[in-house]
Scaffold this motif. Structure first.
Motif, short mmCIF file in Angstrom:
data_model
loop_
_atom_site.label_atom_id
_atom_site.label_comp_id
_atom_site.label_asym_id
_atom_site.label_seq_id
_atom_site.Cartn_x
_atom_site.Cartn_y
_atom_site.Cartn_z
N LEU A 1 -93.26 -43.41 32.47
CA LEU A 1 -93.21 -44.55 31.58
C LEU A 1 -92.17 -44.30 30.49
CD1 LEU A 1 -94.61 -47.25 30.74
CD2 LEU A 1 -96.12 -45.86 29.33
N VAL A 2 -91.27 -45.24 30.28
CA VAL A 2 -90.22 -45.10 29.27
C VAL A 2 -90.85 -45.21 27.89
CG1 VAL A 2 -88.07 -46.03 28.37
CG2 VAL A 2 -88.47 -46.01 30.82
N LYS A 3 -90.72 -44.16 27.09
CA LYS A 3 -91.25 -44.13 25.73
C LYS A 3 -90.22 -44.55 24.70
CE LYS A 3 -93.33 -40.65 24.03
NZ LYS A 3 -93.81 -39.32 23.67
N GLU A 4 -88.96 -44.14 24.94
CA GLU A 4 -87.94 -44.31 23.91
C GLU A 4 -86.57 -44.38 24.58
OE1 GLU A 4 -87.17 -42.12 19.72
OE2 GLU A 4 -87.41 -40.79 21.44
N LYS A 5 -85.69 -45.20 24.00
CA LYS A 5 -84.31 -45.26 24.48
C LYS A 5 -83.39 -45.33 23.27
CE LYS A 5 -81.03 -47.44 27.45
NZ LYS A 5 -80.62 -48.59 28.20
N LEU A 6 -82.55 -44.30 23.13
CA LEU A 6 -81.56 -44.23 22.05
C LEU A 6 -80.19 -44.09 22.68
CD1 LEU A 6 -83.40 -41.76 19.64
CD2 LEU A 6 -83.16 -44.22 19.36
N GLY A 7 -79.43 -45.17 22.68
CA GLY A 7 -78.12 -45.15 23.32
C GLY A 7 -78.29 -44.97 24.82
N ASN A 8 -77.69 -43.93 25.37
CA ASN A 8 -77.84 -43.68 26.80
C ASN A 8 -78.88 -42.59 27.10
OD1 ASN A 8 -76.37 -41.52 25.84
ND2 ASN A 8 -74.91 -41.50 27.53
N LYS A 9 -79.56 -42.09 26.07
CA LYS A 9 -80.63 -41.09 26.28
C LYS A 9 -81.97 -41.81 26.39
CE LYS A 9 -78.89 -36.78 24.69
NZ LYS A 9 -79.34 -35.49 24.29
N VAL A 10 -82.67 -41.49 27.47
CA VAL A 10 -83.96 -42.11 27.76
C VAL A 10 -85.03 -41.03 27.77
CG1 VAL A 10 -85.26 -43.44 29.46
CG2 VAL A 10 -82.82 -43.86 29.18
N THR A 11 -86.13 -41.25 27.05
CA THR A 11 -87.26 -40.34 27.05
C THR A 11 -88.41 -41.01 27.77
OG1 THR A 11 -86.58 -39.39 24.94
CG2 THR A 11 -88.84 -39.00 25.62
N ILE A 12 -88.94 -40.32 28.79
CA ILE A 12 -90.06 -40.87 29.53
C ILE A 12 -91.23 -39.90 29.50
CG2 ILE A 12 -88.56 -42.19 31.08
CD1 ILE A 12 -89.17 -40.14 33.22
N SER A 13 -92.42 -40.45 29.64
CA SER A 13 -93.63 -39.65 29.83
C SER A 13 -93.88 -39.61 31.32
CB SER A 13 -94.82 -40.29 29.11
OG SER A 13 -94.63 -40.27 27.72
N MET A 14 -93.71 -38.42 31.91
CA MET A 14 -93.82 -38.27 33.36
C MET A 14 -95.28 -38.33 33.79
SD MET A 14 -90.81 -35.49 34.19
CE MET A 14 -91.97 -34.33 34.72
N TYR A 15 -95.50 -38.98 34.93
CA TYR A 15 -96.83 -39.03 35.52
C TYR A 15 -97.11 -37.73 36.26
CZ TYR A 15 -96.93 -44.05 34.63
OH TYR A 15 -96.91 -45.27 34.03
N LYS A 16 -98.36 -37.32 36.28
CA LYS A 16 -98.77 -36.17 37.08
C LYS A 16 -98.63 -36.54 38.55
CE LYS A 16 -102.12 -34.31 33.85
NZ LYS A 16 -103.54 -34.08 33.58
N GLU A 17 -98.13 -35.62 39.32
CA GLU A 17 -97.98 -35.85 40.75
C GLU A 17 -99.14 -35.20 41.48
OE1 GLU A 17 -95.78 -37.80 42.35
OE2 GLU A 17 -95.10 -38.37 40.36
N SER A 18 -100.23 -35.91 41.58
CA SER A 18 -101.39 -35.42 42.32
C SER A 18 -102.11 -36.60 42.94
CB SER A 18 -102.34 -34.66 41.38
OG SER A 18 -102.89 -35.54 40.44
N ALA A 19 -103.04 -36.31 43.79
CA ALA A 19 -103.75 -37.37 44.50
C ALA A 19 -104.56 -38.25 43.55
CB ALA A 19 -104.68 -36.75 45.54
N CYS A 20 -105.03 -37.68 42.45
CA CYS A 20 -105.87 -38.46 41.55
C CYS A 20 -105.09 -39.15 40.44
CB CYS A 20 -106.94 -37.56 40.94
SG CYS A 20 -106.27 -36.29 39.86
N SER A 21 -103.76 -38.99 40.38
CA SER A 21 -103.00 -39.54 39.26
C SER A 21 -102.88 -41.05 39.31
CB SER A 21 -101.61 -38.92 39.22
OG SER A 21 -100.88 -39.30 40.35
N HIS A 22 -103.10 -41.67 40.47
CA HIS A 22 -102.88 -43.10 40.59
C HIS A 22 -104.16 -43.93 40.65
CE1 HIS A 22 -98.68 -42.24 41.03
NE2 HIS A 22 -98.95 -41.39 42.01
N CYS A 23 -105.30 -43.30 40.52
CA CYS A 23 -106.54 -44.07 40.53
C CYS A 23 -106.82 -44.61 39.13
CB CYS A 23 -107.71 -43.23 41.04
SG CYS A 23 -108.39 -42.11 39.83
N ASN A 24 -107.80 -45.46 39.00
CA ASN A 24 -108.11 -46.09 37.71
C ASN A 24 -109.36 -45.52 37.07
OD1 ASN A 24 -105.91 -47.84 37.88
ND2 ASN A 24 -107.07 -49.24 39.19
N LYS A 25 -109.84 -44.37 37.52
CA LYS A 25 -111.09 -43.82 36.99
C LYS A 25 -110.92 -43.13 35.65
CE LYS A 25 -113.62 -45.02 40.46
NZ LYS A 25 -114.52 -46.11 40.34
N CYS A 26 -109.73 -42.61 35.35
CA CYS A 26 -109.55 -41.92 34.07
C CYS A 26 -108.55 -42.69 33.19
CB CYS A 26 -109.06 -40.48 34.28
SG CYS A 26 -107.51 -40.35 35.14
#
Length: 136
Positions: free
Chosen positions: A6-31
């Motif tokens: 998810l993009v948190k911040e954009k300053l000029g051409n620098k983009v800061t994102i919060s990376m998602y965990k890459e695991s089987a449970c990262s895409h469910c809606n339980k947490c």
């Protein structure tokens, strides 16, 4: 290596994102959404239309990831063994050799810290390729 975040911040051409965990449970809606975030990552955008709140899928060169893994996992072990055998070669006792090996390990980790902070960060920022942008 593919990842998204998810993009948190954009300053000029620098983009800061919060990376998602890459695991089987990262895409469910339980947490909560905060449990799905691994860490922040900054890279240089090549003119893509990215805005705060977008979900960006990106790819890093595999050789860059492999080099980073080699430096982090193999280099400290090599330095640790070299420090031990060097201390043994100059005639130190067993305890002093063990102390020297841990001293070498500390020096290796300090070297990795500075290598990461000043060299790798710049290379990684430039080696990111945007694959997809999901607008919010």
């Amino acid at each position: 290596m593919k990842n998204s975040g998810l993009v948190k911040e954009k300053l000029g051409n620098k983009v800061t994102i919060s990376m998602y965990k890459e695991s089987a449970c990262s895409h469910c809606n339980k947490c909560s959404d905060s449990a799905k975030i691994a860490n922040d990552f900054t890279f240089i955008s090549n003119g893509e239309d990215i805005k705060v709140g977008d979900i960006v899928t990106f790819e890093m060169e595999d050789n860059q990831v492999f080099k980073a893994a080699m430096v982090v996992y193999i280099f400290p072990l090599i330095v640790m063994f070299l420090a031990y055998f060097t201390a043994a070669k100059i005639g130190l006792s067993e305890g002093e050799c063990i102390g020297a090996s841990f001293g070498g390990l500390i020096i290796a980790f300090m070297g990795i810290f500075f290598y990461d902070k000043f060299i790798v960060k710049n290379k990684m920022e430039k080696s990111v390729k945007i694959i997809g942008i999901e607008k919010r």
